[in-house]
Design a protein around this motif. Structure first.
Motif, PDB file in Angstrom:
ATOM      1  N   ALA A 103       0.853  -1.189   0.000  1.00 26.80           N
ATOM      2  CA  ALA A 103       0.000   0.000   0.000  1.00 26.80           C
ATOM      3  C   ALA A 103       0.892   1.244   0.000  1.00 26.80           C
ATOM      4  CB  ALA A 103      -0.910  -0.021   1.216  1.00 26.80           C
ATOM      5  N   PRO A 104       0.446   2.344  -0.599  1.00 27.92           N
ATOM      6  CA  PRO A 104      -0.898   2.540  -1.173  1.00 27.92           C
ATOM      7  C   PRO A 104      -1.033   2.059  -2.605  1.00 27.92           C
ATOM      8  CG  PRO A 104       0.335   4.571  -1.314  1.00 27.92           C
ATOM      9  CD  PRO A 104       1.242   3.587  -0.629  1.00 27.92           C
ATOM     10  N   ASN A 105       0.036   1.507  -3.173  1.00 29.80           N
ATOM     11  CA  ASN A 105      -0.015   1.059  -4.558  1.00 29.80           C
ATOM     12  C   ASN A 105      -1.107   0.017  -4.749  1.00 29.80           C
ATOM     13  OD1 ASN A 105       0.688  -0.709  -6.889  1.00 29.80           O
ATOM     14  ND2 ASN A 105       2.437   0.665  -7.117  1.00 29.80           N
ATOM     15  N   GLY A 106      -0.955  -1.132  -4.115  1.00 27.50           N
ATOM     16  CA  GLY A 106      -1.987  -2.162  -4.149  1.00 27.50           C
ATOM     17  C   GLY A 106      -2.096  -2.939  -5.442  1.00 27.50           C
ATOM     18  N   ASN A 107      -1.157  -2.767  -6.355  1.00 25.44           N
ATOM     19  CA  ASN A 107      -1.219  -3.495  -7.622  1.00 25.44           C
ATOM     20  C   ASN A 107      -0.877  -4.969  -7.429  1.00 25.44           C
ATOM     21  OD1 ASN A 107      -1.799  -1.054  -8.816  1.00 25.44           O
ATOM     22  ND2 ASN A 107       0.204  -0.802  -9.767  1.00 25.44           N
ATOM     23  N   ARG A 108      -1.247  -5.785  -8.420  1.00 31.00           N
ATOM     24  CA  ARG A 108      -0.932  -7.213  -8.405  1.00 31.00           C
ATOM     25  C   ARG A 108      -0.517  -7.636  -9.809  1.00 31.00           C
ATOM     26  NH1 ARG A 108      -0.144 -11.094  -6.031  1.00 31.00           N
ATOM     27  NH2 ARG A 108      -1.956 -12.412  -5.623  1.00 31.00           N
ATOM     28  N   VAL A 109       0.477  -8.511  -9.883  1.00 33.07           N
ATOM     29  CA  VAL A 109       0.870  -9.140 -11.134  1.00 33.07           C
ATOM     30  C   VAL A 109       0.920 -10.642 -10.853  1.00 33.07           C
ATOM     31  CG1 VAL A 109       2.617  -9.366 -12.928  1.00 33.07           C
ATOM     32  CG2 VAL A 109       2.221  -7.133 -11.850  1.00 33.07           C
ATOM     33  N   VAL A 110       0.073 -11.399 -11.520  1.00 39.46           N
ATOM     34  CA  VAL A 110      -0.063 -12.823 -11.217  1.00 39.46           C
ATOM     35  C   VAL A 110      -0.039 -13.628 -12.506  1.00 39.46           C
ATOM     36  CG1 VAL A 110      -1.515 -14.591 -10.150  1.00 39.46           C
ATOM     37  CG2 VAL A 110      -1.435 -12.300  -9.156  1.00 39.46           C
ATOM     38  N   SER A 111       0.705 -14.718 -12.492  1.00 38.11           N
ATOM     39  CA  SER A 111       0.739 -15.621 -13.642  1.00 38.11           C
ATOM     40  C   SER A 111       0.574 -17.055 -13.177  1.00 38.11           C
ATOM     41  CB  SER A 111       2.057 -15.484 -14.399  1.00 38.11           C
ATOM     42  OG  SER A 111       2.159 -16.486 -15.404  1.00 38.11           O
ATOM     43  N   ASP A 112      -0.310 -17.776 -13.843  1.00 33.20           N
ATOM     44  CA  ASP A 112      -0.486 -19.193 -13.550  1.00 33.20           C
ATOM     45  C   ASP A 112       0.328 -20.062 -14.500  1.00 33.20           C
ATOM     46  OD1 ASP A 112      -1.812 -18.888 -15.936  1.00 33.20           O
ATOM     47  OD2 ASP A 112      -3.792 -19.475 -15.182  1.00 33.20           O
ATOM     48  N   GLY A 113       1.199 -19.425 -15.270  1.00 33.25           N
ATOM     49  CA  GLY A 113       2.031 -20.141 -16.227  1.00 33.25           C
ATOM     50  C   GLY A 113       1.518 -20.035 -17.650  1.00 33.25           C
ATOM     51  N   LYS A 114       0.277 -19.616 -17.813  1.00 30.10           N
ATOM     52  CA  LYS A 114      -0.319 -19.493 -19.140  1.00 30.10           C
ATOM     53  C   LYS A 114      -0.738 -18.054 -19.435  1.00 30.10           C
ATOM     54  CE  LYS A 114      -2.118 -24.232 -19.076  1.00 30.10           C
ATOM     55  NZ  LYS A 114      -3.332 -25.085 -19.140  1.00 30.10           N
ATOM     56  N   VAL A 115      -1.409 -17.448 -18.467  1.00 30.94           N
ATOM     57  CA  VAL A 115      -1.902 -16.083 -18.628  1.00 30.94           C
ATOM     58  C   VAL A 115      -1.338 -15.230 -17.499  1.00 30.94           C
ATOM     59  CG1 VAL A 115      -3.936 -14.595 -18.633  1.00 30.94           C
ATOM     60  CG2 VAL A 115      -4.026 -16.838 -19.747  1.00 30.94           C
ATOM     61  N   ILE A 116      -0.936 -14.019 -17.842  1.00 28.12           N
ATOM     62  CA  ILE A 116      -0.465 -13.082 -16.834  1.00 28.12           C
ATOM     63  C   ILE A 116      -1.510 -11.996 -16.657  1.00 28.12           C
ATOM     64  CG2 ILE A 116       0.873 -11.722 -18.513  1.00 28.12           C
ATOM     65  CD1 ILE A 116       2.869 -11.214 -16.220  1.00 28.12           C
ATOM     66  N   ARG A 117      -1.823 -11.686 -15.407  1.00 31.53           N
ATOM     67  CA  ARG A 117      -2.833 -10.681 -15.081  1.00 31.53           C
ATOM     68  C   ARG A 117      -2.165  -9.540 -14.334  1.00 31.53           C
ATOM     69  NH1 ARG A 117      -5.049 -15.721 -14.826  1.00 31.53           N
ATOM     70  NH2 ARG A 117      -7.046 -15.971 -15.932  1.00 31.53           N
ATOM     71  N   VAL A 118      -2.296  -8.337 -14.886  1.00 31.10           N
ATOM     72  CA  VAL A 118      -1.689  -7.150 -14.284  1.00 31.10           C
ATOM     73  C   VAL A 118      -2.821  -6.238 -13.823  1.00 31.10           C
ATOM     74  CG1 VAL A 118      -0.164  -5.181 -14.646  1.00 31.10           C
ATOM     75  CG2 VAL A 118       0.303  -7.359 -15.801  1.00 31.10           C
ATOM     76  N   TYR A 119      -2.990  -6.159 -12.517  1.00 29.02           N
ATOM     77  CA  TYR A 119      -4.069  -5.367 -11.933  1.00 29.02           C
ATOM     78  C   TYR A 119      -3.527  -4.026 -11.456  1.00 29.02           C
ATOM     79  CZ  TYR A 119      -7.389  -3.752  -8.376  1.00 29.02           C
ATOM     80  OH  TYR A 119      -8.250  -2.982  -7.615  1.00 29.02           O
ATOM     81  N   GLU A 120      -4.188  -2.943 -11.933  1.00 31.93           N
ATOM     82  CA  GLU A 120      -3.827  -1.584 -11.527  1.00 31.93           C
ATOM     83  C   GLU A 120      -4.936  -1.042 -10.638  1.00 31.93           C
ATOM     84  OE1 GLU A 120      -3.316   0.529 -15.174  1.00 31.93           O
ATOM     85  OE2 GLU A 120      -1.327  -0.318 -15.564  1.00 31.93           O
ATOM     86  N   LYS A 121      -4.635  -0.959  -9.367  1.00 35.32           N
ATOM     87  CA  LYS A 121      -5.651  -0.539  -8.402  1.00 35.32           C
ATOM     88  C   LYS A 121      -6.132   0.878  -8.655  1.00 35.32           C
ATOM     89  CE  LYS A 121      -6.376   0.172  -3.446  1.00 35.32           C
ATOM     90  NZ  LYS A 121      -5.763   0.094  -2.089  1.00 35.32           N
ATOM     91  N   GLU A 122      -5.201   1.792  -8.898  1.00 34.01           N
ATOM     92  CA  GLU A 122      -5.566   3.204  -9.065  1.00 34.01           C
ATOM     93  C   GLU A 122      -6.485   3.418 -10.249  1.00 34.01           C
ATOM     94  OE1 GLU A 122      -3.384   7.583  -9.582  1.00 34.01           O
ATOM     95  OE2 GLU A 122      -2.199   5.729  -9.638  1.00 34.01           O
ATOM     96  N   ASN A 123      -6.244   2.688 -11.342  1.00 38.44           N
ATOM     97  CA  ASN A 123      -7.057   2.849 -12.553  1.00 38.44           C
ATOM     98  C   ASN A 123      -8.242   1.901 -12.614  1.00 38.44           C
ATOM     99  OD1 ASN A 123      -5.264   4.842 -13.524  1.00 38.44           O
ATOM    100  ND2 ASN A 123      -3.889   3.246 -14.331  1.00 38.44           N
ATOM    101  N   GLU A 124      -8.362   1.025 -11.628  1.00 38.08           N
ATOM    102  CA  GLU A 124      -9.456   0.051 -11.559  1.00 38.08           C
ATOM    103  C   GLU A 124      -9.576  -0.744 -12.855  1.00 38.08           C
ATOM    104  OE1 GLU A 124     -12.924   2.356 -10.528  1.00 38.08           O
ATOM    105  OE2 GLU A 124     -12.472   2.203  -8.384  1.00 38.08           O
ATOM    106  N   GLN A 125      -8.422  -1.249 -13.310  1.00 32.90           N
ATOM    107  CA  GLN A 125      -8.426  -2.063 -14.513  1.00 32.90           C
ATOM    108  C   GLN A 125      -7.387  -3.180 -14.388  1.00 32.90           C
ATOM    109  OE1 GLN A 125      -7.515   0.517 -17.816  1.00 32.90           O
ATOM    110  NE2 GLN A 125      -5.418   0.906 -17.154  1.00 32.90           N
ATOM    111  N   MET A 126      -7.597  -4.224 -15.189  1.00 35.49           N
ATOM    112  CA  MET A 126      -6.678  -5.354 -15.188  1.00 35.49           C
ATOM    113  C   MET A 126      -6.435  -5.803 -16.625  1.00 35.49           C
ATOM    114  SD  MET A 126      -6.897  -9.022 -13.197  1.00 35.49           S
ATOM    115  CE  MET A 126      -8.131  -9.765 -14.289  1.00 35.49           C
ATOM    116  N   PHE A 127      -5.160  -6.019 -16.961  1.00 32.77           N
ATOM    117  CA  PHE A 127      -4.770  -6.484 -18.279  1.00 32.77           C
ATOM    118  C   PHE A 127      -4.484  -7.981 -18.222  1.00 32.77           C
ATOM    119  CE2 PHE A 127      -3.712  -2.024 -18.042  1.00 32.77           C
ATOM    120  CZ  PHE A 127      -4.116  -1.514 -19.270  1.00 32.77           C
ATOM    121  N   GLU A 128      -5.079  -8.714 -19.143  1.00 32.45           N
ATOM    122  CA  GLU A 128      -4.809 -10.145 -19.264  1.00 32.45           C
ATOM    123  C   GLU A 128      -4.048 -10.392 -20.562  1.00 32.45           C
ATOM    124  OE1 GLU A 128      -8.177 -12.663 -18.931  1.00 32.45           O
ATOM    125  OE2 GLU A 128      -8.582 -12.161 -16.825  1.00 32.45           O
ATOM    126  N   THR A 129      -2.875 -10.999 -20.459  1.00 29.51           N
ATOM    127  CA  THR A 129      -2.008 -11.195 -21.619  1.00 29.51           C
ATOM    128  C   THR A 129      -1.410 -12.590 -21.587  1.00 29.51           C
ATOM    129  OG1 THR A 129      -1.379  -8.862 -21.416  1.00 29.51           O
ATOM    130  CG2 THR A 129      -0.051 -10.223 -22.903  1.00 29.51           C
TER     131      THR A 129
END
Length: 240
Positions: A103-129
């Motif tokens: 905090a206060p960033n609160g972002n998350r970057v998570v990968s299950d090995g196939k898809v990577i999810r980048v969550y931006e808390k401030e912008n309330e959006q998440m990119f799936e790649t």
């Protein structure tokens, strides 16, 4: 045998101007062969870039999980903007990773090995790649058991002192297979442990993504669900 008396430096240079370098001049104008100089000691040869790469790979090959705190500095060249943040990262083989930003960033970057999810808390959006299109797994594949440093990169050893890195080596890796995700990665390697203490990722636009790792812990169990992430309700999900 006549004792040779050597001239002063200026006289010696003048008298021997036309004499081969291997000869010295005596005071009576005759020449005398100089004794061959003792061969200079060869400088100590350090490990090659590939050898260091193999040492690093051997260390991470021995790990199943890796956890550390990190400090990230992301520099956007065109805007001349620098963003700093910190948090905790966990890797698990094969190909899984989880970045949790404090905090206060609160972002998350998570990968299950196939898809990577980048969550931006401030912008309330998440990119799936797909993982293959992201710079995170591509540059750090050797940490996650999905790549090999010597196999995947052309490695070059940089001057650690010039890079202001003490106690180790700096490896520059250029991917052998070109990728749009990044152009080069610099690995700052601890000479004692062969662990990577810093990673600097450079992309084609001149942006720099730097991670400094500390307090590493290896081969510890990872909590269930660490590599799954569901964003808060109302988050806009962006897919390619």
């Amino acid at each position: 045998m006549r004792k040779v008396r050597f001239l002063s430096i200026p006289s010696l240079l003048a008298a021997c101007a036309v004499v081969p370098a291997l000869l010295l001049c005596s005071t009576d104008g005759h020449t005398q062969a100089a004794a061959p100089a003792a061969p200079a000691a060869a400088p100590a040869k350090g490990p090659s870039a590939e050898e260091i790469g193999r040492r690093v790979q051997a260390f991470y090959d021995s790990t199943k999980t890796f956890k550390a705190t990190f400090a990230q500095t992301y520099t956007i060249k065109v805007q001349n903007v620098k963003k700093e943040s910190k948090g905790t990262v966990i890797f698990e083989k094969p190909g899984k990773m989880s970045w949790s930003y404090d905090a206060p960033n609160g972002n998350r970057v998570v990968s299950d090995g196939k898809v990577i999810r980048v969550y931006e808390k401030e912008n309330e959006q998440m990119f799936e790649t797909p993982v293959k299109n992201s710079q995170y797994p591509a540059a750090l594949a050797f940490l996650m058991g999905t790549g090999q440093l010597v196999k995947d990169f052309n490695l070059k050893l940089l001057d650690a002192a010039q890079m202001k890195f003490e106690g180790g080596y700096v490896l520059e890796g250029t991917p052998k297979d070109a990728t749009p995700a990044y152009q080069k990665v610099l690995l700052y390697v601890d000479a004692q442990t062969n662990q990577v203490r810093r990673v600097l990722i450079l992309d084609a636009q001149g942006n720099k993504n730097r991670f400094d790792f500390s307090a590493p812990v290896v081969n510890q169990p990872v909590g269930k669900g660490e590599f799954d992430f569901t964003p808060p309700p109302g988050t806009r999900v962006v897919k390619p």
